[in-house]
Design a protein around this motif. Structure first.
Motif, mmCIF file in Angstrom:
data_model
loop_
_atom_site.group_PDB
_atom_site.id
_atom_site.type_symbol
_atom_site.label_atom_id
_atom_site.label_comp_id
_atom_site.label_asym_id
_atom_site.label_seq_id
_atom_site.Cartn_x
_atom_site.Cartn_y
_atom_site.Cartn_z
ATOM 1 N N GLU A 60 0.311 -1.331 -0.283
ATOM 2 C CA GLU A 60 0.055 -0.207 -0.037
ATOM 3 C C GLU A 60 0.249 1.501 0.186
ATOM 4 O OE1 GLU A 60 -3.469 -0.135 -0.820
ATOM 5 O OE2 GLU A 60 -3.485 -2.092 -0.988
ATOM 6 N N VAL A 61 2.140 1.541 0.219
ATOM 7 C CA VAL A 61 3.296 2.430 1.152
ATOM 8 C C VAL A 61 3.316 2.946 -0.870
ATOM 9 C CG1 VAL A 61 5.050 3.161 1.567
ATOM 10 C CG2 VAL A 61 3.786 1.982 2.895
ATOM 11 N N GLN A 62 3.638 1.526 -1.615
ATOM 12 C CA GLN A 62 4.539 1.179 -2.795
ATOM 13 C C GLN A 62 3.590 2.291 -4.179
ATOM 14 O OE1 GLN A 62 5.811 -2.693 -2.917
ATOM 15 N NE2 GLN A 62 7.636 -2.044 -3.188
ATOM 16 N N LYS A 63 1.967 1.427 -3.691
ATOM 17 C CA LYS A 63 1.619 1.780 -4.461
ATOM 18 C C LYS A 63 1.146 3.018 -5.206
ATOM 19 C CE LYS A 63 -1.745 -2.324 -3.827
ATOM 20 N NZ LYS A 63 -2.839 -2.566 -3.074
ATOM 21 N N PRO A 64 1.185 4.287 -4.497
ATOM 22 C CA PRO A 64 1.549 5.577 -4.433
ATOM 23 C C PRO A 64 2.180 6.528 -5.462
ATOM 24 C CG PRO A 64 0.932 5.481 -2.904
ATOM 25 C CD PRO A 64 1.044 4.014 -3.200
ATOM 26 N N LYS A 65 3.476 5.887 -4.984
ATOM 27 C CA LYS A 65 4.712 6.083 -5.262
ATOM 28 C C LYS A 65 4.674 5.891 -6.770
ATOM 29 C CE LYS A 65 6.909 6.402 -1.324
ATOM 30 N NZ LYS A 65 7.556 5.328 0.038
ATOM 31 N N VAL A 66 4.780 4.202 -6.817
ATOM 32 C CA VAL A 66 4.689 4.056 -8.412
ATOM 33 C C VAL A 66 3.766 4.587 -9.484
ATOM 34 C CG1 VAL A 66 4.664 1.670 -9.891
ATOM 35 C CG2 VAL A 66 5.470 1.504 -7.006
ATOM 36 N N SER A 67 2.477 4.694 -8.902
ATOM 37 C CA SER A 67 1.560 5.374 -9.281
ATOM 38 C C SER A 67 2.292 7.063 -10.520
ATOM 39 C CB SER A 67 0.551 5.002 -9.272
ATOM 40 O OG SER A 67 -0.283 6.304 -9.697
ATOM 41 N N THR A 68 2.339 7.488 -9.570
ATOM 42 C CA THR A 68 3.186 9.141 -9.637
ATOM 43 C C THR A 68 4.285 8.822 -10.887
ATOM 44 O OG1 THR A 68 2.846 9.771 -7.290
ATOM 45 C CG2 THR A 68 4.345 11.210 -8.741
ATOM 46 N N ILE A 69 5.192 7.990 -11.167
ATOM 47 C CA ILE A 69 6.520 7.365 -11.171
ATOM 48 C C ILE A 69 5.831 7.517 -13.085
ATOM 49 C CG2 ILE A 69 8.448 6.090 -11.760
ATOM 50 C CD1 ILE A 69 8.986 5.879 -8.588
ATOM 51 N N VAL A 70 5.247 6.164 -12.426
ATOM 52 C CA VAL A 70 4.089 6.245 -14.272
ATOM 53 C C VAL A 70 3.791 7.451 -15.063
ATOM 54 C CG1 VAL A 70 2.826 4.029 -14.665
ATOM 55 C CG2 VAL A 70 4.569 3.382 -13.733
ATOM 56 N N LYS A 71 2.822 7.643 -13.818
ATOM 57 C CA LYS A 71 2.720 8.733 -14.078
ATOM 58 C C LYS A 71 3.398 9.998 -15.054
ATOM 59 C CE LYS A 71 -1.709 11.331 -13.649
ATOM 60 N NZ LYS A 71 -2.701 12.195 -12.793
ATOM 61 N N ASP A 72 4.358 10.413 -14.153
ATOM 62 C CA ASP A 72 5.236 11.095 -15.366
ATOM 63 C C ASP A 72 6.197 10.590 -16.352
ATOM 64 O OD1 ASP A 72 4.863 13.128 -12.945
ATOM 65 O OD2 ASP A 72 6.309 12.367 -11.681
ATOM 66 N N PHE A 73 6.376 9.499 -15.971
ATOM 67 C CA PHE A 73 6.800 8.996 -17.011
ATOM 68 C C PHE A 73 5.914 8.939 -18.708
ATOM 69 C CE2 PHE A 73 7.319 4.645 -20.253
ATOM 70 C CZ PHE A 73 7.920 4.949 -20.771
ATOM 71 N N LEU A 74 4.890 8.727 -18.068
ATOM 72 C CA LEU A 74 4.368 8.335 -19.410
ATOM 73 C C LEU A 74 3.645 9.952 -20.130
ATOM 74 C CD1 LEU A 74 1.093 6.365 -17.700
ATOM 75 C CD2 LEU A 74 2.380 5.873 -20.140
ATOM 76 N N ILE A 75 3.500 11.174 -19.793
ATOM 77 C CA ILE A 75 3.450 12.772 -19.509
ATOM 78 C C ILE A 75 4.863 12.723 -20.518
ATOM 79 C CG2 ILE A 75 3.694 14.696 -19.410
ATOM 80 C CD1 ILE A 75 1.836 13.643 -16.945
ATOM 81 N N GLN A 76 6.503 12.519 -20.168
ATOM 82 C CA GLN A 76 7.692 12.813 -20.630
ATOM 83 C C GLN A 76 7.432 11.954 -21.797
ATOM 84 O OE1 GLN A 76 10.242 11.231 -17.991
ATOM 85 N NE2 GLN A 76 9.965 13.585 -16.668
ATOM 86 N N LYS A 77 6.544 10.806 -22.399
ATOM 87 C CA LYS A 77 6.740 9.955 -23.492
ATOM 88 C C LYS A 77 5.973 10.716 -24.197
ATOM 89 C CE LYS A 77 5.304 6.135 -25.422
ATOM 90 N NZ LYS A 77 4.723 4.594 -25.271
ATOM 91 N N ALA A 78 4.295 10.938 -23.788
ATOM 92 C CA ALA A 78 4.091 12.343 -24.878
ATOM 93 C C ALA A 78 4.478 12.863 -25.182
ATOM 94 C CB ALA A 78 2.334 12.728 -24.054
ATOM 95 N N THR A 79 5.125 13.999 -24.539
ATOM 96 C CA THR A 79 6.009 15.093 -25.049
ATOM 97 C C THR A 79 7.144 14.560 -25.744
ATOM 98 O OG1 THR A 79 8.306 15.383 -22.920
ATOM 99 C CG2 THR A 79 5.821 16.094 -23.308
ATOM 100 N N ILE A 80 7.782 13.390 -26.136
ATOM 101 C CA ILE A 80 8.727 13.158 -27.311
ATOM 102 C C ILE A 80 7.689 12.172 -28.772
ATOM 103 C CG2 ILE A 80 10.315 13.387 -25.777
ATOM 104 C CD1 ILE A 80 10.809 10.072 -26.152
ATOM 105 N N LEU A 81 6.556 12.490 -28.312
ATOM 106 C CA LEU A 81 5.741 11.045 -28.995
ATOM 107 C C LEU A 81 5.757 11.938 -30.367
ATOM 108 C CD1 LEU A 81 4.973 8.459 -29.083
ATOM 109 C CD2 LEU A 81 2.386 9.409 -28.479
ATOM 110 N N ALA A 82 5.756 13.055 -30.564
ATOM 111 C CA ALA A 82 6.006 13.406 -32.067
ATOM 112 C C ALA A 82 7.335 13.491 -32.686
ATOM 113 C CB ALA A 82 5.896 15.243 -32.095
ATOM 114 N N THR A 83 8.326 13.177 -32.086
ATOM 115 C CA THR A 83 9.375 12.907 -32.699
ATOM 116 C C THR A 83 9.159 11.858 -33.407
ATOM 117 O OG1 THR A 83 10.945 13.020 -30.690
ATOM 118 C CG2 THR A 83 10.666 15.087 -31.882
#
Length: 137
Positions: A60-83
């Motif tokens: 339960e302690v890891q879930k929100p931390k992993v969620s934040t890391i994954v969400k940040d990763f997906l946002i960063q991925k979206a910013t480079i997707l056009a290239t």
């Protein structure tokens, strides 16, 4: 002298408030880029967590931390997707750095065994039906 001090403190406070708003606007912009790229970051993050939680036995302690890391990763991925279409080599380079950063960030939250298991979850091919593909391809 007292008025000068108060005036200086007021100006400094207004400056800090303006900068804080600027940072919040940048975060909103990154989320908008993800939406424009056709990525629903929130539902994709939920789908990924739905697979990672049982596979890695996340606490339960890891879930929100992993969620934040994954969400940040997906946002960063979206910013480079056009290239990806315009400059595939640059995309691969940037994406490789993002994946490396993802694993590094997850390494601060997951145990060594969990991180090893995470790496082994990489799908053999990039399929749209597998949410984990978004993390590896």
């Amino acid at each position: 002298m007292k008025k000068l001090f108060i005036l200086s403190a007021l100006v400094l406070g207004l400056n800090l408030a303006a900068n804080a708003q600027s940072i919040l606007n940048k975060v909103g912009t990154a989320a908008n880029v993800a939406t424009a790229a056709g990525i629903d970051v929130n539902s994709l993050t939920s789908g990924i967590l739905g697979k990672l939680t049982p596979a890695l036995s996340l606490t339960e302690v890891q879930k929100p931390k992993v969620s934040t890391i994954v969400k940040d990763f997906l946002i960063q991925k979206a910013t480079i997707l056009a290239t990806k279409k315009t400059d595939p080599a640059a995309y691969q380079s940037k994406f490789g750095k993002l994946v490396s950063g993802l694993k590094s960030n997850l390494g601060t939250v997951l145990t060594v065994a969990q991180l090893t298991k995470f790496t082994s979850l990489k799908p053999t091919t990039n399929t749209a039906s597998n949410a984990l593909s978004q993390l590896f391809y």
